[in-house]
Enzyme design. Structure first.
Site, PDB file in Angstrom:
ATOM      1  N   ARG A  19      58.727 -75.260  17.516  1.00  7.83           N
ATOM      2  CA  ARG A  19      59.473 -74.112  18.012  1.00  7.83           C
ATOM      3  C   ARG A  19      60.771 -73.888  17.213  1.00  7.83           C
ATOM      4  O   ARG A  19      60.737 -73.808  15.993  1.00  7.83           O
ATOM      5  CB  ARG A  19      59.726 -74.268  19.514  1.00  7.83           C
ATOM      6  CG  ARG A  19      58.438 -74.214  20.363  1.00  7.83           C
ATOM      7  CD  ARG A  19      58.665 -74.622  21.802  1.00  7.83           C
ATOM      8  NE  ARG A  19      59.694 -73.845  22.448  1.00  7.83           N
ATOM      9  CZ  ARG A  19      59.511 -72.644  23.000  1.00  7.83           C
ATOM     10  NH1 ARG A  19      58.322 -72.072  22.994  1.00  7.83           N
ATOM     11  NH2 ARG A  19      60.526 -72.015  23.575  1.00  7.83           N
ATOM     12  N   ASP A 145      72.724 -72.178  25.142  1.00 10.56           N
ATOM     13  CA  ASP A 145      71.779 -71.354  25.894  1.00 10.56           C
ATOM     14  C   ASP A 145      72.567 -70.261  26.586  1.00 10.56           C
ATOM     15  O   ASP A 145      73.705 -70.491  27.017  1.00 10.56           O
ATOM     16  CB  ASP A 145      71.039 -72.202  26.943  1.00 10.56           C
ATOM     17  CG  ASP A 145      69.813 -71.500  27.515  1.00 10.56           C
ATOM     18  OD1 ASP A 145      69.989 -70.466  28.195  1.00 10.56           O
ATOM     19  OD2 ASP A 145      68.685 -71.970  27.291  1.00 10.56           O
ATOM     20  N   TYR A 158      69.926 -78.063  34.449  1.00 14.44           N
ATOM     21  CA  TYR A 158      69.850 -77.651  33.044  1.00 14.44           C
ATOM     22  C   TYR A 158      71.042 -76.781  32.667  1.00 14.44           C
ATOM     23  O   TYR A 158      71.675 -76.985  31.619  1.00 14.44           O
ATOM     24  CB  TYR A 158      68.544 -76.899  32.805  1.00 14.44           C
ATOM     25  CG  TYR A 158      68.454 -76.242  31.439  1.00 14.44           C
ATOM     26  CD1 TYR A 158      68.104 -76.986  30.311  1.00 14.44           C
ATOM     27  CD2 TYR A 158      68.726 -74.888  31.282  1.00 14.44           C
ATOM     28  CE1 TYR A 158      68.019 -76.391  29.059  1.00 14.44           C
ATOM     29  CE2 TYR A 158      68.644 -74.280  30.038  1.00 14.44           C
ATOM     30  CZ  TYR A 158      68.295 -75.033  28.926  1.00 14.44           C
ATOM     31  OH  TYR A 158      68.226 -74.427  27.694  1.00 14.44           O
TER      32      TYR A 158
END
Length: 250
Positions: A19, A145, A158
């Site tokens: 990825r 993120d 997370y």
């Protein structure tokens, strides 16, 4: 920027077999760099990628297997990476665990895994790499993120880990300067997870909330990482969003 701006340099990429990690390794290789590709369970993918890249430039990729949750192994990982090509010019903290932890079901194992891979390991890898990066005038790029600042329901552990990584990026930039630059790249929806973690309705909502009305590609992240490593000498302590504009729209 020259055709091979990273020729003669070496970079450690964690989680580099698949990825986004694989796209980063390919981008660095295309810019002339050698890479130390770290993996844990993806031995076949790591080997296949190394063989394909070394076909054109022999011995330009070295493989190192390590469990990033084993804190005692992190310094050894960095030292092995530095010895692979006799230098270390950069560290890309890409490896990451990602899965939901609904409130009421969070346990210590999920905490240790998600915080360990997304925050603790990047900290201790960066600390171990610092002497080598000071010597080479290198740089660190952390893969953060969008959910570090825009939490996703059901993924609180997370999101908290990535929020910590975001702040760590800025803290390390402050402490490691002037010799070492530290930046982050914050992806939005980049290639759906292969485990059908999100259903069609959730995917459609994410795309609708993205001004560019599509998901991104791992190469979008890889190009940004390459820019930060190869052509951004006056950028440090920054988090670059690569999310199709979604963070500006939420």
């Amino acid at each position: 920027m020259s055709i091979f701006p990273l020729s003669g340099k070496a970079f450690l990429v964690t989680g580099g077999a698949k990825r986004i990690g694989a796209a980063i390794v390919k981008a660095l290789h295309g810019a002339g760099a050698s890479s130390i590709l770290h993996y844990r369970d993806s031995a076949q993918e790591a080997t296949d990628l190394a063989l394909s890249l070394c076909w054109n430039r022999p011995d330009s990729i070295k493989l190192i297997r390590a469990d990033l949750l084993d804190s005692a192994a992190l310094a050894t990982l960095v030292e092995s990476a530095a010895q692979a090509f006799g230098r270390l010019d950069g560290l890309v903290n890409n490896a990451s665990s990602f899965y939901p932890t609904p409130l009421g079901q969070i346990d210590a194992n999920a905490w240790d895994d998600l915080v360990g891979s997304n925050l603790k390991a990047p900290l201790f890898l960066s600390q171990a790499a610092w002497p080598h990066l000071k010597e080479s005038g290198g740089a660190i790029v952390n893969i953060v993120d969008i959910n570090a600042e825009r939490p996703l329901a059901g993924f609180s552990t997370y999101c908290a880990a990535k929020a910590g990584l975001l702040c760590l990026t800025r803290a390390l930039a402050t402490e490691m300067g002037p010799q070492v630059r530290v930046n982050g790249v914050s992806p939005g929806a980049i290639e759906w997870p292969s485990d059908n973690l999100f259903d069609a309705q959730v995917k459609a909502h994410m795309i609708e909330a993205t001004p560019l009305k599509r998901i991104g590609d791992p190469t979008d992240i890889a190009r940004t990482v390459l820019f930060l490593l190869a052509d951004a000498p006056y950028i440090t302590g920054q988090i670059l969003a690569v999310d199709g504009g979604r963070s500006a729209h939420l």
